[in-house]
Design a protein around this motif. Structure first.
Motif, PDB file in Angstrom:
ATOM      1  N   ALA A  61      16.414  13.645  28.639  1.00 10.07           N
ATOM      2  CA  ALA A  61      17.180  14.813  29.089  1.00 10.07           C
ATOM      3  C   ALA A  61      16.744  16.080  28.348  1.00 10.07           C
ATOM      4  CB  ALA A  61      18.672  14.570  28.897  1.00 10.07           C
ATOM      5  N   ALA A  62      16.421  15.942  27.068  1.00  6.66           N
ATOM      6  CA  ALA A  62      16.010  17.086  26.257  1.00  6.66           C
ATOM      7  C   ALA A  62      14.508  17.368  26.349  1.00  6.66           C
ATOM      8  CB  ALA A  62      16.397  16.849  24.803  1.00  6.66           C
ATOM      9  N   LYS A  63      13.771  16.506  27.053  1.00  9.77           N
ATOM     10  CA  LYS A  63      12.303  16.589  27.145  1.00  9.77           C
ATOM     11  C   LYS A  63      11.658  16.586  25.758  1.00  9.77           C
ATOM     12  CE  LYS A  63      11.587  18.129  31.677  1.00  9.77           C
ATOM     13  NZ  LYS A  63      11.502  16.858  32.343  1.00  9.77           N
ATOM     14  N   ASP A  64      12.207  15.747  24.890  1.00  9.46           N
ATOM     15  CA  ASP A  64      11.691  15.596  23.530  1.00  9.46           C
ATOM     16  C   ASP A  64      10.790  14.355  23.489  1.00  9.46           C
ATOM     17  OD1 ASP A  64      11.225  15.262  20.810  1.00  9.46           O
ATOM     18  OD2 ASP A  64      13.291  15.760  20.239  1.00  9.46           O
ATOM     19  N   ARG A  69       9.214   8.703  22.011  1.00  5.78           N
ATOM     20  CA  ARG A  69       8.185   7.812  21.465  1.00  5.78           C
ATOM     21  C   ARG A  69       8.724   7.006  20.289  1.00  5.78           C
ATOM     22  NH1 ARG A  69       3.545   7.644  17.825  1.00  5.78           N
ATOM     23  NH2 ARG A  69       1.672   7.126  18.993  1.00  5.78           N
ATOM     24  N   SER A  70       9.557   7.617  19.471  1.00  7.83           N
ATOM     25  CA  SER A  70      10.066   6.943  18.272  1.00  7.83           C
ATOM     26  C   SER A  70      11.006   5.781  18.597  1.00  7.83           C
ATOM     27  CB  SER A  70      10.766   7.941  17.344  1.00  7.83           C
ATOM     28  OG  SER A  70      11.978   8.387  17.916  1.00  7.83           O
ATOM     29  N   GLN A  71      11.474   5.681  19.829  1.00  3.58           N
ATOM     30  CA  GLN A  71      12.354   4.580  20.223  1.00  3.58           C
ATOM     31  C   GLN A  71      11.566   3.365  20.696  1.00  3.58           C
ATOM     32  OE1 GLN A  71      15.457   5.110  19.337  1.00  3.58           O
ATOM     33  NE2 GLN A  71      14.729   7.162  18.849  1.00  3.58           N
ATOM     34  N   LEU A  72      10.270   3.540  20.939  1.00  3.83           N
ATOM     35  CA  LEU A  72       9.438   2.474  21.494  1.00  3.83           C
ATOM     36  C   LEU A  72       8.785   1.632  20.406  1.00  3.83           C
ATOM     37  CD1 LEU A  72       7.602   4.538  24.248  1.00  3.83           C
ATOM     38  CD2 LEU A  72       9.636   3.123  24.507  1.00  3.83           C
ATOM     39  N   TYR A  80       2.267   5.043  26.206  1.00  4.90           N
ATOM     40  CA  TYR A  80       3.296   6.081  26.322  1.00  4.90           C
ATOM     41  C   TYR A  80       2.650   7.464  26.199  1.00  4.90           C
ATOM     42  CZ  TYR A  80       7.277   9.006  24.977  1.00  4.90           C
ATOM     43  OH  TYR A  80       8.206  10.002  24.898  1.00  4.90           O
ATOM     44  N   ASP A  81       1.783   7.638  25.206  1.00  9.39           N
ATOM     45  CA  ASP A  81       1.136   8.930  24.993  1.00  9.39           C
ATOM     46  C   ASP A  81       0.341   9.369  26.213  1.00  9.39           C
ATOM     47  OD1 ASP A  81       2.219   8.959  22.444  1.00  9.39           O
ATOM     48  OD2 ASP A  81       0.370   8.287  21.465  1.00  9.39           O
ATOM     49  N   GLU A  82      -0.254   8.417  26.915  1.00 13.59           N
ATOM     50  CA  GLU A  82      -1.046   8.728  28.107  1.00 13.59           C
ATOM     51  C   GLU A  82      -0.180   9.028  29.334  1.00 13.59           C
ATOM     52  OE1 GLU A  82      -3.807   5.537  28.754  1.00 13.59           O
ATOM     53  OE2 GLU A  82      -4.693   5.762  26.759  1.00 13.59           O
ATOM     54  N   ALA A  83       0.989   8.391  29.438  1.00 16.87           N
ATOM     55  CA  ALA A  83       1.770   8.475  30.675  1.00 16.87           C
ATOM     56  C   ALA A  83       3.056   9.300  30.589  1.00 16.87           C
ATOM     57  CB  ALA A  83       2.136   7.066  31.132  1.00 16.87           C
ATOM     58  N   ALA A  84       3.592   9.528  29.443  1.00 17.58           N
ATOM     59  CA  ALA A  84       4.924  10.130  29.327  1.00 17.58           C
ATOM     60  C   ALA A  84       5.068  11.476  30.020  1.00 17.58           C
ATOM     61  CB  ALA A  84       5.312  10.268  27.855  1.00 17.58           C
ATOM     62  N   THR A  85       4.070  12.329  29.892  1.00 15.99           N
ATOM     63  CA  THR A  85       4.161  13.654  30.513  1.00 15.99           C
ATOM     64  C   THR A  85       3.306  13.768  31.769  1.00 15.99           C
ATOM     65  OG1 THR A  85       2.411  14.485  29.068  1.00 15.99           O
ATOM     66  CG2 THR A  85       4.689  14.789  28.318  1.00 15.99           C
ATOM     67  N   ASN A  88       4.174  11.109  36.963  1.00 20.33           N
ATOM     68  CA  ASN A  88       5.309  10.213  37.191  1.00 20.33           C
ATOM     69  C   ASN A  88       5.949   9.748  35.889  1.00 20.33           C
ATOM     70  OD1 ASN A  88       5.147  10.195  40.029  1.00 20.33           O
ATOM     71  ND2 ASN A  88       3.404   8.811  39.902  1.00 20.33           N
ATOM     72  N   GLY A  89       5.601  10.378  34.790  1.00 23.47           N
ATOM     73  CA  GLY A  89       6.137   9.991  33.486  1.00 23.47           C
ATOM     74  C   GLY A  89       7.584  10.408  33.302  1.00 23.47           C
ATOM     75  N   ASP A  90       8.256   9.722  32.399  1.00 28.87           N
ATOM     76  CA  ASP A  90       9.664  10.020  32.122  1.00 28.87           C
ATOM     77  C   ASP A  90       9.881  11.447  31.624  1.00 28.87           C
ATOM     78  OD1 ASP A  90      10.252   7.429  32.810  1.00 28.87           O
ATOM     79  OD2 ASP A  90      10.537   6.723  30.759  1.00 28.87           O
ATOM     80  N   PHE A  91       8.842  12.058  31.051  1.00 27.59           N
ATOM     81  CA  PHE A  91       8.980  13.383  30.463  1.00 27.59           C
ATOM     82  C   PHE A  91       8.161  14.435  31.222  1.00 27.59           C
ATOM     83  CE2 PHE A  91      10.140  10.311  27.343  1.00 27.59           C
ATOM     84  CZ  PHE A  91      11.182  10.887  26.629  1.00 27.59           C
ATOM     85  N   ALA A  92       7.858  14.168  32.485  1.00 30.39           N
ATOM     86  CA  ALA A  92       7.086  15.106  33.302  1.00 30.39           C
ATOM     87  C   ALA A  92       7.849  16.430  33.419  1.00 30.39           C
ATOM     88  CB  ALA A  92       6.837  14.515  34.680  1.00 30.39           C
TER      89      ALA A  92
END
Length: 160
Positions: A61-64, A69-72, A80-85, A88-92
């Protein structure tokens, strides 16, 4: 008097060996069950799983990205680093998460399964998606080991 002495000696031997016997059975064990490696009470597992997933949802929600990443679990960091932003990533960038809630937490075959419902907006489109997170213990800490579409229905309320 000798009989009395033998009884006292037998009693003394018995009293000195009973604590060792009880300790061996775990009755006098002072170590907390949750502190034993590889073992955790169900309540702790559920609470830690809920905590990890809630922190991840808050990060979405905060786009942090760093907080997410620290929860994984460490093994997921590279993917995660490749896909998160990504698109279709959770932080797009084009996704907003106005609402995210935990629906259910229960044990699963690979760890605790945490079912969520996430409201996502992308421009004028609004939709709700269900995601199932698997949380496991990695060494001394808990982490998210998997995220996939779907989830469990809420557990029925126990009848009194």
């Amino acid at each position: 008097m000798r009989v009395r002495y033998r009884r006292s000696a037998a009693t003394a031997v018995l009293l000195t060996t009973v604590p060792f016997t009880l300790f061996g059975c775990g009755l006098l064990d002072s170590e907390e069950e949750a502190e034993q490696p590889g073992r955790a009470p169900a309540e702790e597992a559920m609470a830690k799983s809920r905590e990890r997933v809630q922190a991840y949802l808050d990060a979405m929600a905060a786009k942090d990205v760093a907080a997410g990443r620290s929860q994984l679990c460490t093994v997921l960091h590279e993917a995660y680093d490749e896909a998160a932003t990504g698109p279709n990533g959770d932080f797009a960038d084009h996704f907003d998460v106005p609402r995210a809630e935990i629906i259910d937490v229960r044990p699963g075959p690979a760890g605790q399964e945490v079912s969520t419902s996430i409201a996502v907006t992308a421009g004028s489109r609004k939709l709700t998606r269900k995601l199932l997170f698997t949380v496991t213990r990695d060494g001394l800490d808990w982490c998210i080991a998997d995220e996939r579409p779907g989830g469990n229905s809420p557990a029925p309320e126990p009848t009194p």
